[in-house]
Design a protein around this motif. Structure first.
Motif, short mmCIF file in Angstrom:
data_model
loop_
_atom_site.label_atom_id
_atom_site.label_comp_id
_atom_site.label_asym_id
_atom_site.label_seq_id
_atom_site.Cartn_x
_atom_site.Cartn_y
_atom_site.Cartn_z
N MET A 67 0.82 -1.21 0.00
CA MET A 67 0.00 0.00 0.00
C MET A 67 0.86 1.26 0.00
O MET A 67 0.54 2.24 -0.68
CB MET A 67 -0.95 -0.02 1.20
N THR A 97 1.00 4.04 -3.20
CA THR A 97 0.74 5.45 -2.95
C THR A 97 1.91 6.31 -3.42
O THR A 97 1.71 7.32 -4.11
CB THR A 97 0.47 5.69 -1.46
N SER A 105 -13.34 10.18 3.24
CA SER A 105 -12.23 9.24 3.33
C SER A 105 -11.39 9.51 4.58
O SER A 105 -10.98 8.58 5.29
CB SER A 105 -11.34 9.34 2.09
N VAL A 120 -6.38 1.61 3.96
CA VAL A 120 -7.09 1.47 2.69
C VAL A 120 -7.90 2.73 2.38
O VAL A 120 -8.00 3.16 1.23
CB VAL A 120 -8.00 0.23 2.71
N LEU A 152 -5.96 5.28 0.32
CA LEU A 152 -5.30 4.89 -0.93
C LEU A 152 -5.80 5.64 -2.15
O LEU A 152 -5.13 5.66 -3.19
CB LEU A 152 -5.50 3.39 -1.16
N GLY A 153 -6.97 6.28 -2.05
CA GLY A 153 -7.56 6.92 -3.22
C GLY A 153 -6.64 7.87 -3.97
O GLY A 153 -6.49 7.75 -5.21
N ILE A 168 -3.82 5.77 -5.83
CA ILE A 168 -4.35 4.91 -6.89
C ILE A 168 -4.97 5.75 -8.00
O ILE A 168 -4.82 5.44 -9.20
CB ILE A 168 -5.38 3.92 -6.31
N THR A 223 -11.58 4.06 -8.46
CA THR A 223 -10.47 4.13 -7.50
C THR A 223 -10.78 3.30 -6.26
O THR A 223 -9.92 2.57 -5.75
CB THR A 223 -10.21 5.59 -7.11
N SER A 246 -8.89 0.06 -4.65
CA SER A 246 -8.44 0.10 -3.26
C SER A 246 -8.90 -1.13 -2.49
O SER A 246 -8.16 -1.68 -1.66
CB SER A 246 -8.96 1.36 -2.57
#
Length: 260
Positions: free
Chosen positions: A26, A30, A127, A157, A160-161, A164, A181, A185
């Protein structure tokens, strides 16, 4: 059993290895997302100071999470707890600076062109709140290390947007760029669940709780975006700024070619 060289560390338990690999993956995704945009010339260092502060704090969290996971994997409980207190002080900075960056972009009318401005205004705070909620929950369950590790995994997680979204061709997924996205994720917890289940024969309830929080994040984002409350929020945030002239649910025009 193969011979082990004297002085070598004991092999990591399977559960610790799972979270270590997940943290590396992860973090790598990123960092790669932001690095690709920088190398492609679509990002630069020409930004306000608070944007740079946001980047430093965000990347700092990645280092903290990676370090925490590595310490846990090595069984360094004392150092893991000490770094955990730093993480608790770091998380509010993530919330404050993350919200400031989003509000500033929307007020300037500079939301990414593959997001509806109102959607962008809602999704990033949602988020961040999902990340904060899962992080606090993980800290509350820190004595139950099985819950603690899985909830922290799901909290990561939720962040992560941005990475990604910079790796995948987001404009190609319009009008579902954010949803695409999120789908990518969620591959991380789904794979972790499958590996964990293969090892233990069951799905740990912490995974269901973490996934439920992530799904709730998506549902709240969509519900607020397309509601009168969302429109009222957008009008209040953009009042007196160039963003007030931007339609909240219309996609902005894509950027033109660079000047010759």
């Amino acid at each position: 059993m193969p011979n082990r060289i004297p002085g070598d560390p004991e092999p990591l338990p399977a559960e610790r290895r799972l979270f270590a690999i997940g943290a590396i993956a992860m973090t790598g995704v990123t960092v790669a997302g932001f690095a690709v945009q920088l190398l492609a010339g679509r990002s630069s260092f020409d930004a306000p100071l608070f944007v740079h502060a946001h980047a430093v704090v965000f990347m700092g969290w990645l280092a903290i999470y990676l370090g925490q996971t590595a310490l846990a994997a090595r069984g360094a409980g004392d150092w893991h707890r000490r770094l955990g207190w730093l993480a608790m002080a770091w998380a509010p900075l993530m919330l404050f600076l993350g919200l400031q960056v989003v509000v500033d972009m929307v007020r300037r009318g500079e939301a990414p062109f593959f997001f509806r401005p109102l959607h962008f205004l809602v999704l990033d705070p949602a988020s961040l709140l999902a990340f904060a909620g899962l992080t606090l929950w993980a800290v509350a369950r820190r004595r139950n290390t099985d819950w603690h590790a899985r909830l922290h995994f799901c909290a990561m997680v939720a962040l992560l947007g941005p990475g990604i979204g910079r790796l995948i061709p987001s404009p190609a997924f319009m009008p579902w760029a954010w949803e695409a996205t999120i789908a990518v994720s969620l591959v991380f917890p789904v794979l972790a669940i499958l590996v964990d289940r293969r090892r233990t024969g069951r799905v740990h309830p912490a995974w269901w709780s973490g996934l439920a929080a992530l799904v709730l994040m998506v549902l709240v984002t969509e519900a607020v975006t397309y509601s009168p409350a969302g429109t009222a929020l957008y009008r209040a945030v953009t009042a007196g700024s160039p963003g007030a002239a931007v339609a909240p649910l219309a996609f902005p025009a894509p950027p033109g070619p660079p000047p010759a």
